[in-house]
Design a protein around this motif. Structure first.
Motif, PDB file in Angstrom:
ATOM      1  N   TRP A  27       3.493  30.092   7.649  1.00 26.44           N
ATOM      2  CA  TRP A  27       2.955  30.321   9.089  1.00 26.44           C
ATOM      3  C   TRP A  27       3.804  29.414   9.957  1.00 26.44           C
ATOM      4  CZ3 TRP A  27      -0.592  33.756  10.544  1.00 26.44           C
ATOM      5  CH2 TRP A  27      -1.130  34.501   9.593  1.00 26.44           C
ATOM      6  N   ASP A  30       4.493  27.081  17.193  1.00 33.08           N
ATOM      7  CA  ASP A  30       5.329  26.968  18.053  1.00 33.08           C
ATOM      8  C   ASP A  30       6.190  25.458  18.123  1.00 33.08           C
ATOM      9  OD1 ASP A  30       4.714  29.527  18.976  1.00 33.08           O
ATOM     10  OD2 ASP A  30       3.369  28.713  20.586  1.00 33.08           O
ATOM     11  N   MET A  71       0.810  24.691  19.963  1.00 28.75           N
ATOM     12  CA  MET A  71       0.646  26.368  20.003  1.00 28.75           C
ATOM     13  C   MET A  71       0.503  26.706  21.409  1.00 28.75           C
ATOM     14  SD  MET A  71       1.443  28.127  17.420  1.00 28.75           S
ATOM     15  CE  MET A  71       0.938  29.705  17.836  1.00 28.75           C
ATOM     16  N   SER A  77       5.368  34.970  19.229  1.00 28.75           N
ATOM     17  CA  SER A  77       5.480  34.574  18.012  1.00 28.75           C
ATOM     18  C   SER A  77       6.853  34.601  17.555  1.00 28.75           C
ATOM     19  CB  SER A  77       4.576  35.338  16.936  1.00 28.75           C
ATOM     20  OG  SER A  77       3.248  35.103  17.282  1.00 28.75           O
ATOM     21  N   GLN A  82       2.494  37.335  13.564  1.00 28.88           N
ATOM     22  CA  GLN A  82       1.488  36.192  13.372  1.00 28.88           C
ATOM     23  C   GLN A  82       0.656  35.760  14.576  1.00 28.88           C
ATOM     24  OE1 GLN A  82       3.920  32.855  11.861  1.00 28.88           O
ATOM     25  NE2 GLN A  82       3.848  33.720   9.610  1.00 28.88           N
ATOM     26  N   ARG A  89      -3.468  33.155  21.049  1.00 28.46           N
ATOM     27  CA  ARG A  89      -2.411  32.997  19.986  1.00 28.46           C
ATOM     28  C   ARG A  89      -2.862  31.312  19.509  1.00 28.46           C
ATOM     29  NH1 ARG A  89       2.254  31.488  21.095  1.00 28.46           N
ATOM     30  NH2 ARG A  89       3.235  31.998  18.845  1.00 28.46           N
ATOM     31  N   ALA A  93      -4.400  30.599  15.851  1.00 34.97           N
ATOM     32  CA  ALA A  93      -3.604  29.793  15.069  1.00 34.97           C
ATOM     33  C   ALA A  93      -4.626  28.798  14.312  1.00 34.97           C
ATOM     34  CB  ALA A  93      -2.674  28.939  15.996  1.00 34.97           C
TER      35      ALA A  93
END
Length: 190
Positions: A27, A30, A71, A77, A82, A89, A93
């Motif tokens: 995974w 960011d 994130m 993404s 993802q 998002r 996450a």
């Protein structure tokens, strides 16, 4: 100008990212704002009569990795698909991290300083206030689990003692309670 195949993100996106970007179990978040890598050696100590402590052994403790993750709800993404399917998002996450923790499946974590195998998420800490309304900033603590190595050993089906073994002189066992009883009869005149 030739493009380095490892750095060409368009031809091999996932394979290239695994070698270039920090990730937790595949995974890609960011931002990894901070990582703390901890490796401890436990040195045993045994006090002796003079008051000094002797050391006769040392062993490595499981590795620990603490990562501060960021994130954003406004970014896209790095890997398509993802962190989708949720309200945002950042919320997705956070849910992914919670699911990875609940599954208790050992993860592979890749960082700039090294590759960690057999890591479990021990703690997730995510403060939520007005500064994280459109994002997520959380701290994830991972700890290595030590996996035992099992080895199969073949054991002979033959008995350990053979008929030819010297077993020494065999004497019959006497029941002590009978002997005591006979001794009491003699004392009582019987």
């Amino acid at each position: 100008m030739a493009i380095n195949p490892i750095l060409d993100l368009n031809s091999q996106p996932i394979a290239s990212l695994v070698y270039l970007k920090t990730n937790i179990g595949g995974w890609f978040f960011d931002a990894f704002l901070r990582s703390t890598h901890t490796s401890r050696l436990n040195i045993t100590q045994h006090p002796v009569q003079t008051g000094a402590a002797l050391t006769d052994h040392a062993f490595l403790q499981p590795k620990e990795l603490t990562m501060e993750i960021g994130m954003s709800d406004t970014a896209s993404s790095l890997i398509p698909g993802q962190f989708t399917g949720g309200w945002s998002r950042s919320v997705q996450a956070f849910k992914v991290l919670q699911e990875l923790q609940a599954l208790r499946v050992p993860l592979q974590v890749h960082t700039r300083l090294g590759l960690y195998q057999n890591m479990l998420i021990e703690e997730i800490s995510a403060p939520d206030d007005f500064t994280t309304l459109l994002g997520l900033r959380c701290t994830v603590t991972l700890r290595e689990i030590i996996v035992a190595q099992v080895k199969t050993v073949k054991i002979s089906t033959n008995p350990a003692v053979t008929d030819r073994a010297n077993r020494g002189k065999q004497e019959p066992l006497q029941n002590q309670s009978v002997m005591v009883e006979m001794g009491l009869k003699k004392l009582l005149g019987g």
